[in-house]
Scaffold this motif. Structure first.
Motif, PDB file in Angstrom:
ATOM      1  N   GLU A 490      -3.799  -7.666  15.241  1.00 51.53           N
ATOM      2  CA  GLU A 490      -4.009  -8.916  14.505  1.00 51.53           C
ATOM      3  C   GLU A 490      -4.955  -8.694  13.334  1.00 51.53           C
ATOM      4  O   GLU A 490      -4.755  -9.250  12.241  1.00 51.53           O
ATOM      5  N   GLU A 491      -5.994  -7.865  13.564  1.00 49.88           N
ATOM      6  CA  GLU A 491      -6.911  -7.555  12.474  1.00 49.88           C
ATOM      7  C   GLU A 491      -6.203  -6.748  11.391  1.00 49.88           C
ATOM      8  O   GLU A 491      -6.435  -6.942  10.192  1.00 49.88           O
ATOM      9  N   ALA A 492      -5.324  -5.850  11.818  1.00 45.60           N
ATOM     10  CA  ALA A 492      -4.561  -5.058  10.851  1.00 45.60           C
ATOM     11  C   ALA A 492      -3.689  -5.957   9.994  1.00 45.60           C
ATOM     12  O   ALA A 492      -3.595  -5.770   8.755  1.00 45.60           O
ATOM     13  N   GLN A 493      -3.046  -6.952  10.612  1.00 47.15           N
ATOM     14  CA  GLN A 493      -2.238  -7.902   9.838  1.00 47.15           C
ATOM     15  C   GLN A 493      -3.076  -8.574   8.759  1.00 47.15           C
ATOM     16  O   GLN A 493      -2.667  -8.675   7.596  1.00 47.15           O
ATOM     17  N   SER A 494      -4.262  -9.036   9.153  1.00 46.85           N
ATOM     18  CA  SER A 494      -5.121  -9.740   8.209  1.00 46.85           C
ATOM     19  C   SER A 494      -5.560  -8.834   7.067  1.00 46.85           C
ATOM     20  O   SER A 494      -5.544  -9.233   5.890  1.00 46.85           O
ATOM     21  N   LEU A 495      -5.950  -7.600   7.413  1.00 44.23           N
ATOM     22  CA  LEU A 495      -6.418  -6.673   6.381  1.00 44.23           C
ATOM     23  C   LEU A 495      -5.285  -6.284   5.425  1.00 44.23           C
ATOM     24  O   LEU A 495      -5.508  -6.124   4.220  1.00 44.23           O
ATOM     25  N   LEU A 496      -4.084  -6.121   5.945  1.00 44.52           N
ATOM     26  CA  LEU A 496      -2.952  -5.750   5.103  1.00 44.52           C
ATOM     27  C   LEU A 496      -2.608  -6.857   4.109  1.00 44.52           C
ATOM     28  O   LEU A 496      -2.216  -6.584   2.965  1.00 44.52           O
ATOM     29  N   VAL A 497      -2.751  -8.095   4.528  1.00 42.42           N
ATOM     30  CA  VAL A 497      -2.369  -9.221   3.668  1.00 42.42           C
ATOM     31  C   VAL A 497      -3.513  -9.629   2.744  1.00 42.42           C
ATOM     32  O   VAL A 497      -3.287  -9.985   1.579  1.00 42.42           O
ATOM     33  N   ASN A 498      -4.751  -9.558   3.249  1.00 40.68           N
ATOM     34  CA  ASN A 498      -5.875 -10.135   2.516  1.00 40.68           C
ATOM     35  C   ASN A 498      -6.792  -9.116   1.855  1.00 40.68           C
ATOM     36  O   ASN A 498      -7.862  -9.483   1.359  1.00 40.68           O
ATOM     37  N   SER A 499      -6.417  -7.837   1.892  1.00 32.68           N
ATOM     38  CA  SER A 499      -7.244  -6.833   1.217  1.00 32.68           C
ATOM     39  C   SER A 499      -6.339  -5.843   0.503  1.00 32.68           C
ATOM     40  O   SER A 499      -5.132  -5.769   0.754  1.00 32.68           O
ATOM     41  N   ASP A 500      -6.950  -5.080  -0.379  1.00 35.28           N
ATOM     42  CA  ASP A 500      -6.215  -4.045  -1.108  1.00 35.28           C
ATOM     43  C   ASP A 500      -6.469  -2.653  -0.527  1.00 35.28           C
ATOM     44  O   ASP A 500      -6.112  -1.656  -1.145  1.00 35.28           O
ATOM     45  N   GLU A 501      -7.103  -2.578   0.626  1.00 37.52           N
ATOM     46  CA  GLU A 501      -7.437  -1.285   1.210  1.00 37.52           C
ATOM     47  C   GLU A 501      -6.173  -0.495   1.544  1.00 37.52           C
ATOM     48  O   GLU A 501      -5.153  -1.063   1.970  1.00 37.52           O
ATOM     49  N   LYS A 502      -6.261   0.800   1.361  1.00 35.34           N
ATOM     50  CA  LYS A 502      -5.149   1.667   1.713  1.00 35.34           C
ATOM     51  C   LYS A 502      -4.900   1.629   3.218  1.00 35.34           C
ATOM     52  O   LYS A 502      -5.812   1.340   4.011  1.00 35.34           O
ATOM     53  N   VAL A 503      -3.689   1.982   3.607  1.00 38.28           N
ATOM     54  CA  VAL A 503      -3.319   1.967   5.022  1.00 38.28           C
ATOM     55  C   VAL A 503      -4.213   2.917   5.814  1.00 38.28           C
ATOM     56  O   VAL A 503      -4.674   2.598   6.916  1.00 38.28           O
ATOM     57  N   TYR A 504      -4.494   4.103   5.244  1.00 40.19           N
ATOM     58  CA  TYR A 504      -5.301   5.065   5.993  1.00 40.19           C
ATOM     59  C   TYR A 504      -6.742   4.570   6.161  1.00 40.19           C
ATOM     60  O   TYR A 504      -7.420   4.892   7.155  1.00 40.19           O
ATOM     61  N   GLN A 531       3.059  -0.663   5.653  1.00 39.59           N
ATOM     62  CA  GLN A 531       3.404  -0.865   4.253  1.00 39.59           C
ATOM     63  C   GLN A 531       4.553  -1.861   4.114  1.00 39.59           C
ATOM     64  O   GLN A 531       4.549  -2.718   3.220  1.00 39.59           O
ATOM     65  N   GLU A 532       5.542  -1.760   5.011  1.00 38.89           N
ATOM     66  CA  GLU A 532       6.657  -2.708   4.991  1.00 38.89           C
ATOM     67  C   GLU A 532       6.152  -4.126   5.262  1.00 38.89           C
ATOM     68  O   GLU A 532       6.616  -5.103   4.654  1.00 38.89           O
ATOM     69  N   TYR A 533       5.208  -4.243   6.170  1.00 39.87           N
ATOM     70  CA  TYR A 533       4.633  -5.568   6.473  1.00 39.87           C
ATOM     71  C   TYR A 533       3.908  -6.115   5.257  1.00 39.87           C
ATOM     72  O   TYR A 533       4.060  -7.292   4.897  1.00 39.87           O
ATOM     73  N   ARG A 534       3.097  -5.255   4.603  1.00 44.96           N
ATOM     74  CA  ARG A 534       2.357  -5.686   3.407  1.00 44.96           C
ATOM     75  C   ARG A 534       3.309  -6.098   2.290  1.00 44.96           C
ATOM     76  O   ARG A 534       3.122  -7.145   1.649  1.00 44.96           O
ATOM     77  N   ASP A 535       4.336  -5.285   2.092  1.00 45.70           N
ATOM     78  CA  ASP A 535       5.302  -5.598   1.031  1.00 45.70           C
ATOM     79  C   ASP A 535       5.991  -6.937   1.296  1.00 45.70           C
ATOM     80  O   ASP A 535       6.269  -7.701   0.356  1.00 45.70           O
ATOM     81  N   GLY A 536       6.278  -7.201   2.559  1.00 44.18           N
ATOM     82  CA  GLY A 536       6.974  -8.439   2.897  1.00 44.18           C
ATOM     83  C   GLY A 536       6.112  -9.675   2.766  1.00 44.18           C
ATOM     84  O   GLY A 536       6.625 -10.801   2.804  1.00 44.18           O
ATOM     85  N   HIS A 537       4.797  -9.499   2.671  1.00 45.57           N
ATOM     86  CA  HIS A 537       3.902 -10.645   2.554  1.00 45.57           C
ATOM     87  C   HIS A 537       3.217 -10.716   1.200  1.00 45.57           C
ATOM     88  O   HIS A 537       2.231 -11.437   1.025  1.00 45.57           O
ATOM     89  N   MET A 538       3.743  -9.957   0.253  1.00 45.00           N
ATOM     90  CA  MET A 538       3.185 -10.030  -1.107  1.00 45.00           C
ATOM     91  C   MET A 538       3.573 -11.366  -1.752  1.00 45.00           C
ATOM     92  O   MET A 538       4.705 -11.837  -1.590  1.00 45.00           O
ATOM     93  N   PRO A 539       2.678 -11.971  -2.496  1.00 48.32           N
ATOM     94  CA  PRO A 539       3.010 -13.261  -3.131  1.00 48.32           C
ATOM     95  C   PRO A 539       4.075 -13.087  -4.213  1.00 48.32           C
ATOM     96  O   PRO A 539       4.240 -12.039  -4.781  1.00 48.32           O
TER      97      PRO A 539
END
Length: 539
Positions: A490-504, A531-539
């Protein structure tokens, strides 16, 4: 359910195997991780590990050394070796007799699961062998005297009144279940010369007296012995089929021989009480109680006495004793152990005894009431509770003088208050466990990017990690590791959507040593890569 430990100095290998393999499908309930041989040893000291999967080549303690140590300290724990291609042949030769199997890296998931499942089946067979009939028979033989004594002690207390259960136990204990139709009871009290100088010294003398009794009475009677709560040596005697005809004076003469032998060879004096004959097993408790009462009332403290109880009139008392109220285990001990069904059975015996017997006096009603009420009070106060809070209006009756005039009223109150006490303690236990679960989850939620090992969680709530793990699983139906993994995802979901941090970077923040371990865990949870999750939630 079984517990597994994965050991490898390559953290991404450990994390991938622990998080992405469906261990539950083969019966693995808990998976622990270690990144060195020494860390694995520490885990083995803390948890009951069934199977260890370890790499062969690690800095410090190698996999071979680890397996050797496991074989020495935890012989029931099974080991599976992981090895690279270059040392695979060596591993096969060196560990043929110390590991259950050896797998070549990179290992396929299906091969790994098949191997662990096979080792689990072997473990099950080994434990079945431990409790097999052959092992049980051996153990039974070894502890036969103690088991016989315990069964006789239960008979004296009236636990068995007949039936197949007693007969089957006597057959298993080689007591000749069919032979005990009639019996006499002999009680021996150790008098002068048996002062307890040390536990070992007195036990030896008791053993010697019992052997002497077997020697002098055994030609004519089969003997079955125990030691009661008053330190009397109690024997049941039944005449052997091949014994000579009745000789009224034989028991007296033989008892005199025993007393003389004890005096000469043990320098002590014993008093002996022998009851008349009774029907086995129903008359055993009465014969025992009459013998103990006669010892107190007729022989007293005079040493080296002998008495045949059938030659004396029964001791007549104006008030019937309520022995069943005080049968071991004591009511207070049953309540303390939360053996609610056993308490109910005890109540049924108590009230069956007074309802089916002679009229019950007011004092006997008080005796039953005080015994139950005092046990309740002790248990409530020990748990930090007040009876007034537990019993409500029933507590008012307890402090209003003589609360009951009939057996029926007392019986209804006893069962009703037992139910209230049981519910109160169960609620408190549930509340305590719920509070513990809340504390555990709060710590995990607040430290999702910190150390979330089972040990760190246990340290936070100040309990042993094994207990924490078991209580959490009992209350929630899932392992702590499952909850930690869910919170991390769940934290990973939030960070992927709400931050620009790299996956690693996100992987490292969440405690993953290798990015692809994080990617594998994320994909298993959400069916797509980070990355697929982040791409799918890009505005």
């Amino acid at each position: 359910m079984a517990q597994l430990l994965i050991v490898d100095d390559e953290a991404h290998v450990v994390d991938r195997l622990a998080l992405t393999v469906d261990w539950k499908s083969i019966g693995i309930d808990q998976v622990y991780k270690a990144y060195s041989g020494q860390e694995a040893i520490e885990q083995l000291h803390q948890f009951s590990i069934d199977i260890v999967i370890t790499d062969i080549r690690m800095p410090g303690m190698s996999g071979l050394q680890l397996i050797s140590e496991i074989d020495r300290q935890w012989p029931k724990t099974k080991s599976i070796l992981l090895s690279g291609y270059s040392e695979f042949t060596y591993a096969k030769q060196a560990m043929r007799f110390q590991t259950e199997d050896y797998l070549l890296k990179p290992v396929k998931t299906e091969d790994l699961l098949a191997t662990v499942a096979r080792v689990l089946r072997k473990l099950e067979r080994e434990w079945e062998e431990v409790i097999s009939a052959q092992r049980m028979t051996y153990t039974l033989k070894e502890h036969l005297p103690l088991l016989r004594a315990n069964l006789l002690h239960e008979l004296l207390q009236g636990k068995y009144r007949g039936g197949t259960a007693l007969h089957e136990k006597m057959i298993r204990l080689e007591l000749g279940g069919e032979a005990w139709h009639r019996f006499s009871l002999m009680a021996i009290r150790l008098d002068e010369g048996f002062e307890e100088k040390s536990g070992e010294d007195l036990s030896w003398k008791e053993y010697a007296v019992a052997n002497m009794a077997e020697e002098v009475f055994g030609g004519r009677y089969a003997l079955w012995q125990t030691k009661d709560a008053h330190d009397y040596l109690i024997f049941l005697l039944t005449q052997r089929k091949d014994a000579e005809g009745d000789d009224p004076g034989w028991l007296e003469r033989t008892a005199s021989v025993l007393q003389s032998a004890v005096g000469v060879y043990l320098k002590g004096k014993v008093s002996i009480m022998i009851s008349g004959t009774g029907v086995f097993p129903g008359d055993v408790p009465a014969a025992y109680n009459r013998s103990i009462t006669a010892f107190r009332n007729r022989i007293g403290q005079e040493p080296e006495q002998f008495m045949r109880l059938e030659d004396e009139e029964d001791v007549v008392t104006a008030v019937r004793s309520l022995e069943y109220l005080y049968e071991p285990p004591a009511l207070i001990h049953l309540l303390e152990a939360a053996r609610w069904e056993a308490v109910e059975e005890r109540y049924k015996r108590i009230f069956a005894g007074v309802e089916n017997g002679e009229p019950v006096s007011e004092e006997q009603l008080l005796e039953i009431y005080f015994a139950i009420a005092s046990a309740y009070t002790y248990i409530a106060h020990k748990n930090g509770r007040l009876l007034a809070d537990t019993f409500g209006t029933d507590y008012g009756r307890m402090i209003s003088g003589m609360p009951f005039r009939t057996v029926h009223q007392l019986r209804e109150w006893s069962f009703r208050t037992l139910q209230a006490l049981q519910e109160d303690i169960a609620k408190e236990t549930k509340d305590n466990r719920s509070s513990l679960i809340d504390r555990i989850r709060s710590f995990i939620d607040e430290n999702v990017t910190g150390d979330l090992s089972l040990q760190s969680v246990a340290d936070r709530v100040k309990l042993h990690p094994v207990y924490v793990s078991k209580v959490y699983k009992l209350e929630t139906g899932e392992n702590i590791s499952d909850y930690i993994q869910r919170v991390k995802m769940e934290e990973a979901q939030s960070l992927l959507v709400n931050s620009d941090e790299k996956v690693y970077v996100i992987a490292a923040r969440l405690g993953y040593q290798r990015p692809h371990s994080f990617i594998g865990a994320f994909k298993k949870t959400f069916g797509m890569t980070p990355q697929e999750y982040r791409d799918g939630h890009m505005p």
